[in-house]
Design a protein around this motif. Structure first.
Motif: not given
Ligand code: LR7
Ligand code: MN
Length: 534
Positions: A217-219, A240-242, A321-323
């Motif tokens: 699906e993509g992130l 997923s790599h934090c 974006g991610g966090l």
């Protein structure tokens, strides 16, 4: 009475009235304070007063948890865990760089993840990190009653130890009562360790759930799937790599508790992709921004906007974006993400713009720090449908390559590298059709800012700094497979003998003027071709 005396009496009378009636000054306030101190909540009220919570608000009945004011605050640090962490020694402990040998620096170590997985595997899953927060963070108090959160971690083919370290850092550095659940959302990974082995491992943590998408699906849609099942008051997204650092969660939740339309981001620290050392980003606290190519960047906070206390939250126009953490209902009121966004990128602008346009705000929180492994390159496949292509010549069966191509140098033909994964990895035979209708080396996320450029109907095709203004950098891909250059009215051609790529009078039937775009689809090409005005 003299006029002077009269004035004086008036002033005294006014002062007395104030003393008696006005809240927060004088007798009324004194009385109330006494009452409070005598009551069961006296000690906390006094602590709250020290922490700057207005006294007047102490006695109001407790409101819904989202109304932060009027509630007691406390020190959320887990002193015991901090003490234990400080004692740890070993590889990578205290966020120190791992002493890499040359054998560990081989390509193979980076290939699957874009960071050195050999090193990651040798560092404890619950390693200690340096507390690099501003010293003022140590004395900050946050609401005693905070909303809880679902922590959503999308992953696609993530490394074992990097994924587990993310989960361990969250479990060991978050107050358990604030973590409603950790939702790991697998975006159709095919690596074996992410299947049963992961489920077995996570079975020991009751708060961890694993969800899986039914197709890649993509992130963006993967995050949405996680968000749609979330049960927490707040949703917190992580990559997923934090690695979550000391007391990272309460400062985030506290801001949402006092204004549910605030989206908050931790400071994102850098976990080195070679040696896993932990440090701040260059310049540390900055504001989010983007350039005309929509590349995310960070720019310094102008002095007039800097907070007197650098540990205080500050506003930022766009997030990385991610966090981030967001009130769950507010996230859905905003419509979540646009589900049409594919694989990677852009979603951070979408959510940022919506927040600001819908009466919310976005803040970066200096007392909350989370490390992130910045990859060397994107390791995963980007399915067709994205504007990613290798350009193969029909006549010579060779491909356009940029391995030796510096900006300004002519394009050359090379033997086609095998398999698109490898093409993406080596990044030298992959091109992007940008929305500016130019052609750039690199995959869509990492395009170089050079474009195919040519100056006349017979000159070589070179790489030149992209100007985004069409002209000499505008190309059309015809049904006859030619790469037509409207400005010169010629077509791209090549010779096998010396591997040159140059412009020539169009002759669509000539195989050396026919180019095949591999790994991209017709929709992408149509979009690229749509424009016709010069
Ligand atoms: O197809 C995919 N499916 C996924 O589930 C591709 C990725 N993913 C997962 C992946 O496992 C990871 O957990 O999605 C997450 C983000 O992908 P990354 O780590 O490959 O991307 P990145 O670190 O380069 O991503 C930054 O930009 C992305 C696109 O805009 C996302 O917003 C990421 O979350 C974002 N990361 C951060 O904000 C961390 C700080 C670094 C920066 C910038
Ligand atoms: Mn990432």
């Amino acid at each position: 009475m003299k006029r002077k005396e009269k004035r004086l009496l008036q002033a005294v009378a006014l002062g007395l009235t104030a003393l008696v009636f006005l809240p927060n000054v004088g007798l009324w306030a004194l009385y109330r304070e006494r009452q409070l101190e005598g009551g069961p909540e006296g000690a906390e009220a006094a602590a709250a007063a020290r922490a700057g919570v207005a006294q007047g608000q102490q006695r109001r009945p407790r409101k819904d948890i989202y109304f932060g004011d009027g509630q007691r605050r406390k020190d959320w640090h887990d002193k015991e865990a901090i003490r234990k962490d400080a004692e740890r020694v070993g590889n990578g402990e205290q966020g120190k760089p791992f002493p890499l040998t040359d054998a560990e620096r081989v390509d193979q170590a980076y290939r699957e993840n874009g960071f050195n997985i050999f090193v990651s595997d040798k560092i404890a899953l619950n390693r200690s990190l340096p507390d690099i927060r501003h010293p003022n963070c140590n004395s900050k108090l946050y609401l005693e009653k905070l909303p809880n959160t679902s922590i959503i971690i999308p992953f696609h083919n993530e490394g074992w130890s990097s994924l587990l370290r993310t989960v361990h850092s969250v479990l060991s550095r978050s107050p358990p009562e604030l973590v409603a659940e950790i939702v790991l959302v697998d975006d159709f990974s095919d690596r074996e360790h992410l299947k049963k082995r992961l489920e077995d491992y996570m079975a020991q943590f009751p708060s961890v759930r694993i969800l899986r998408t039914k197709k890649r699906e993509g992130l963006i849609r993967t995050r949405m799937l996680g968000a749609s099942v979330a049960i927490g008051d707040v949703i917190t997204f992580l990559d997923s790599h934090c690695e979550a650092n000391v007391n990272w969660l309460p400062p985030l939740l506290d801001r949402i508790a006092s204004n549910r339309k605030t989206i908050v981001c931790p400071m994102i620290d850098v976990i080195d992709n070679d040696h896993f050392g932990y440090k701040t980003q260059a310049g540390d606290a900055m504001r989010g921004a983007f350039d005309w190519e929509m590349y995310y960047k960070r720019i310094p906070i102008p002095p007039e906007l800097q907070k007197p206390d650098p540990s205080d939250p500050f506003e930022s126009p766009v997030m990385a974006g991610g966090l981030f953490a967001v009130d769950r209902k507010w996230f859905w009121e905003l419509g979540g993400y646009d589900p049409g966004l594919e694989i990677w990128g852009g979603e951070q602008y979408e959510i940022s713009f919506k927040v600001w346009m819908c009466g919310g705000r976005m803040e970066d929180i200096p007392c909350s720090r989370v490390g992130h492994i910045y990859r060397k390159y994107i390791p995963y496949k980007i399915p067709t449908g994205v504007s990613l292509a290798r350009i193969r010549n029909v006549g010579t069966q060779l491909c356009i390559g940029t391995k030796h191509g510096a900006p300004g140098s002519p394009l050359r033909l090379e033997g086609c590298v095998k398999g698109r994964a490898e093409a993406a990895w080596s990044n030298v035979q992959v091109f992007t059709f940008s929305w500016r209708e130019d052609i750039r080396p690199g995959d869509p996320q990492h395009t170089k800012k050079f474009c195919f450029d040519t100056i006349s109907h017979s000159s070589p095709v070179t790489l030149y700094d992209c100007h985004g203004m069409k002209g000499n950098q505008l190309w059309k891909y015809g049904n006859d497979k030619t790469l037509y250059h409207p400005v010169s009215g010629s077509c791209m051609d090549c010779t096998e003998s010396d591997h040159r790529v140059f412009m020539n009078t169009c002759s669509p039937s000539s195989p050396t003027q026919q180019w095949i775009f591999q790994y991209t689809n017709s929709t992408v090409l149509e979009k690229f071709n749509r424009n016709s005005d010069l």
